[in-house]
Design a protein around this motif. Structure first.
Motif, short mmCIF file in Angstrom:
data_model
loop_
_atom_site.label_atom_id
_atom_site.label_comp_id
_atom_site.label_asym_id
_atom_site.label_seq_id
_atom_site.Cartn_x
_atom_site.Cartn_y
_atom_site.Cartn_z
N ALA A 1 0.84 -1.21 0.00
CA ALA A 1 0.00 0.00 0.00
C ALA A 1 0.87 1.26 0.00
O ALA A 1 0.57 2.23 -0.70
N TYR B 1 -7.46 0.04 -4.94
CA TYR B 1 -6.64 0.94 -4.14
C TYR B 1 -5.81 1.85 -5.05
O TYR B 1 -5.70 3.06 -4.81
N ARG C 1 -7.26 -4.66 3.68
CA ARG C 1 -7.54 -3.27 3.33
C ARG C 1 -9.00 -3.00 3.00
O ARG C 1 -9.43 -1.85 2.92
#
Length: 280
Positions: free
Chosen positions: A182, A225, A218
């Motif tokens: 991420a 994302y 997540r």
């Protein structure tokens, strides 16, 4: 109806001013709210001289704080020292959250103690004491003649309950891998070749396993994302620069302007040009 983008009809916000005794001696909540939101809802700040507690009642809330990005599911609390840079946004089509800012002599120290020990996203105790205390504060904030002394007791009690939560265990190895992925997305979203497969390869995992674990941790897939980070960056450039749509598409990693416009409209409901006009 509140004018904030992404805040839906039926939402409420409450404001209060403290007298001199409250300012010097008590915990106090200057702002509180009960929000229903869609995916357009987002708050990003560099500094606000308060701390904040958010209770996610339904949906999911993505949170960026202290260099980490996490998703708070329904039934969890988010605790922030708003003096530090922070961002949170709806991570589901529908989000309901209750929240309040708080100040007081021990608010910053208490918040840092709790977040350093337990993290920013906190569970609500099975006995319901934390949620009951939170609800008492919101109920008091709805009244024009809010009892400052009672609210101070409730805030202090809530912070004490959070400080006594069992310590969280160290993040698992896969959680650390997903966190690194991420963070890589946040800094390399402009790479047009960024994909599920390339991220999985860097993590030394199979694509299927990587995608599944990323979503478990997540709340969204790696591709979602990536698109979220790209559109967030595009929105910032559209509102703060005069770069062309083509330039922004290229900087944000889209293959061409047409693809950028399509993704932007799907995620925000309007075109990039329409979004830019809103800020002119």
């Amino acid at each position: 109806m509140l004018a904030d983008i992404g805040v839906l009809p039926g939402s409420s916000r409450y404001y209060h001013e403290a007298d001199s005794f409250t300012q010097s001696c008590l915990y106090f909540t200057p702002h509180a709210g009960d929000y229903r939101c869609n995916r357009e809802y987002e708050v990003a700040r560099d500094h606000l001289d308060v701390c904040q507690l958010i209770l996610v009642d339904d949906g999911q809330l993505s949170v960026e704080y202290g260099g980490e990005s996490r998703v708070a599911p329904a039934g969890s609390l988010v605790l922030l020292d708003c003096r530090r840079p922070h961002r949170y946004a709806a991570a589901s089509d529908e989000l309901r959250m209750r929240w309040f800012h708080f100040v007081g002599a021990g608010s910053e120290a208490y918040t840092n103690l709790i977040t350093q020990t337990h993290g920013v996203i906190l569970p609500v105790d099975p006995e319901g004491k934390i949620e009951a205390c939170f609800s008492e504060i919101l109920a008091a904030a709805q009244k024009q003649d809010m009892n400052m002394h009672t609210v101070s007791v409730h805030i202090h009690t809530l912070l004490a309950l959070l400080a006594q939560l069992p310590e969280q265990t160290r993040k698992s190895e896969i959680e650390q891998v997903i966190d690194r992925s991420a963070a890589y997305i946040e800094t390399h979203f402009g790479d047009a070749d960024l994909s599920n497969e390339s991220l999985a390869h860097m993590s030394a995992l199979s694509s299927c396993y990587f995608i599944r674990q990323f979503k478990n941790i997540r709340g969204i897939t790696p591709h979602q994302y990536i698109q979220t980070v790209r559109i967030r960056s595009a929105r910032q450039m559209l509102s703060t620069t005069s770069r062309s749509i083509e330039e922004i598409a290229d900087i944000c990693g889209f293959s061409n302007a047409s693809h950028f416009i399509m993704v932007f409209k799907r995620m925000t409901g309007i075109t990039p040009l329409q979004f830019r006009m809103m800020w002119r």
